[in-house]
Design a protein around this motif. Structure first.
Motif, PDB file in Angstrom:
ATOM      1  N   ARG A  54      15.238  -5.538  -7.363  1.00 43.60           N
ATOM      2  CA  ARG A  54      15.339  -4.560  -6.273  1.00 43.60           C
ATOM      3  C   ARG A  54      15.638  -3.170  -6.829  1.00 43.60           C
ATOM      4  O   ARG A  54      15.115  -2.174  -6.337  1.00 43.60           O
ATOM      5  N   PHE A  55      16.469  -3.088  -7.874  1.00 42.91           N
ATOM      6  CA  PHE A  55      16.758  -1.810  -8.540  1.00 42.91           C
ATOM      7  C   PHE A  55      15.456  -1.168  -9.018  1.00 42.91           C
ATOM      8  O   PHE A  55      15.191   0.004  -8.748  1.00 42.91           O
ATOM      9  N   ASN A  56      14.630  -1.944  -9.717  1.00 44.14           N
ATOM     10  CA  ASN A  56      13.362  -1.420 -10.231  1.00 44.14           C
ATOM     11  C   ASN A  56      12.413  -1.034  -9.102  1.00 44.14           C
ATOM     12  O   ASN A  56      11.699  -0.036  -9.206  1.00 44.14           O
ATOM     13  N   TRP A  57      12.409  -1.800  -8.020  1.00 46.92           N
ATOM     14  CA  TRP A  57      11.574  -1.493  -6.865  1.00 46.92           C
ATOM     15  C   TRP A  57      11.989  -0.153  -6.241  1.00 46.92           C
ATOM     16  O   TRP A  57      11.139   0.680  -5.919  1.00 46.92           O
ATOM     17  N   ILE A  58      13.288   0.067  -6.109  1.00 44.69           N
ATOM     18  CA  ILE A  58      13.789   1.319  -5.536  1.00 44.69           C
ATOM     19  C   ILE A  58      13.432   2.491  -6.443  1.00 44.69           C
ATOM     20  O   ILE A  58      12.926   3.523  -5.982  1.00 44.69           O
ATOM     21  N   VAL A  59      13.695   2.352  -7.751  1.00 45.23           N
ATOM     22  CA  VAL A  59      13.411   3.441  -8.704  1.00 45.23           C
ATOM     23  C   VAL A  59      11.919   3.764  -8.705  1.00 45.23           C
ATOM     24  O   VAL A  59      11.527   4.935  -8.712  1.00 45.23           O
ATOM     25  N   GLU A  60      11.081   2.733  -8.668  1.00 45.35           N
ATOM     26  CA  GLU A  60       9.629   2.927  -8.651  1.00 45.35           C
ATOM     27  C   GLU A  60       9.199   3.751  -7.433  1.00 45.35           C
ATOM     28  O   GLU A  60       8.398   4.685  -7.553  1.00 45.35           O
ATOM     29  N   HIS A  61       9.740   3.415  -6.262  1.00 50.25           N
ATOM     30  CA  HIS A  61       9.379   4.145  -5.046  1.00 50.25           C
ATOM     31  C   HIS A  61       9.975   5.555  -5.029  1.00 50.25           C
ATOM     32  O   HIS A  61       9.330   6.491  -4.549  1.00 50.25           O
ATOM     33  N   MET A  62      11.193   5.709  -5.541  1.00 46.21           N
ATOM     34  CA  MET A  62      11.788   7.043  -5.607  1.00 46.21           C
ATOM     35  C   MET A  62      10.974   7.938  -6.540  1.00 46.21           C
ATOM     36  O   MET A  62      10.748   9.117  -6.251  1.00 46.21           O
ATOM     37  N   LYS A  63      10.522   7.365  -7.657  1.00 42.47           N
ATOM     38  CA  LYS A  63       9.714   8.109  -8.621  1.00 42.47           C
ATOM     39  C   LYS A  63       8.371   8.512  -7.997  1.00 42.47           C
ATOM     40  O   LYS A  63       7.905   9.636  -8.169  1.00 42.47           O
ATOM     41  N   ALA A  64       7.764   7.589  -7.254  1.00 37.34           N
ATOM     42  CA  ALA A  64       6.489   7.893  -6.586  1.00 37.34           C
ATOM     43  C   ALA A  64       6.679   8.991  -5.536  1.00 37.34           C
ATOM     44  O   ALA A  64       5.820   9.879  -5.395  1.00 37.34           O
ATOM     45  N   ASP A  65       7.793   8.961  -4.802  1.00 33.12           N
ATOM     46  CA  ASP A  65       8.066  10.001  -3.806  1.00 33.12           C
ATOM     47  C   ASP A  65       8.257  11.371  -4.459  1.00 33.12           C
ATOM     48  O   ASP A  65       7.804  12.385  -3.928  1.00 33.12           O
ATOM     49  N   VAL A  66       8.940  11.393  -5.605  1.00 30.29           N
ATOM     50  CA  VAL A  66       9.136  12.657  -6.320  1.00 30.29           C
ATOM     51  C   VAL A  66       7.792  13.193  -6.806  1.00 30.29           C
ATOM     52  O   VAL A  66       7.485  14.372  -6.637  1.00 30.29           O
ATOM     53  N   ALA A  67       6.981  12.320  -7.402  1.00 32.17           N
ATOM     54  CA  ALA A  67       5.682  12.741  -7.929  1.00 32.17           C
ATOM     55  C   ALA A  67       4.759  13.237  -6.822  1.00 32.17           C
ATOM     56  O   ALA A  67       4.015  14.202  -7.010  1.00 32.17           O
TER      57      ALA A  67
END
Length: 141
Positions: A54-67
């Motif tokens: 879940r940590f990796n899933w959250i970071v992945e989506h946060m990174k996509a939102d930033v990009a």
């Protein structure tokens, strides 16, 4: 005595639901992973605790939102900021300044000697000297 036996399970259920309550994920992220690892760790951006999956899933989506410069991206005000690893250091500095409004955000090359004192109003961003990309998770201190 009889009323105590009836109320105790209700209080226990209420306390358990408050402890397990987590901040809601943005709708545009979709459903969280259904299969997760059995570890427990703090999740970024105040999402409570959960698995490494879940940590990796959250970071992945946060990174996509930033990009994507998503208008409803989650703003992590307390840090650490794992979603910024791999982005350009100058861009990360601008984002952090917008998000947390601190002026003591420093971009340094990886391996630069630094003092070991802790300052809660300072964020160090370590970047690769050749590419300028963030290599370590930025954190306060």
């Amino acid at each position: 005595m009889f009323a105590y036996k009836q109320i105790f399970p209700l209080l226990l259920a209420l306390v358990a639901s408050l402890i397990c309550a987590q901040k809601a994920y943005p709708e545009h992220w979709g459903e969280p992973p259904k299969m997760e690892t059995m570890d427990l760790r703090p999740l970024p951006a105040g999402f409570g605790e959960g698995s490494g999956t879940r940590f990796n899933w959250i970071v992945e989506h946060m990174k996509a939102d930033v990009a994507a410069r998503h208008p409803n991206r989650i703003v992590n005000q307390k840090g650490p900021w794992p979603e910024f690893v791999g982005l350009q250091g100058k861009y990360v500095k601008e984002l952090l300044f917008q998000d947390i409004g601190m002026g003591d955000i420093i971009v340094l090359n990886q391996g630069t000697p630094v003092t070991r004192d802790y300052r809660p109003n300072r964020v160090r961003i370590f970047v690769d000297p050749s590419s300028g990309e963030v290599v370590n998770v930025p954190n306060r201190g």
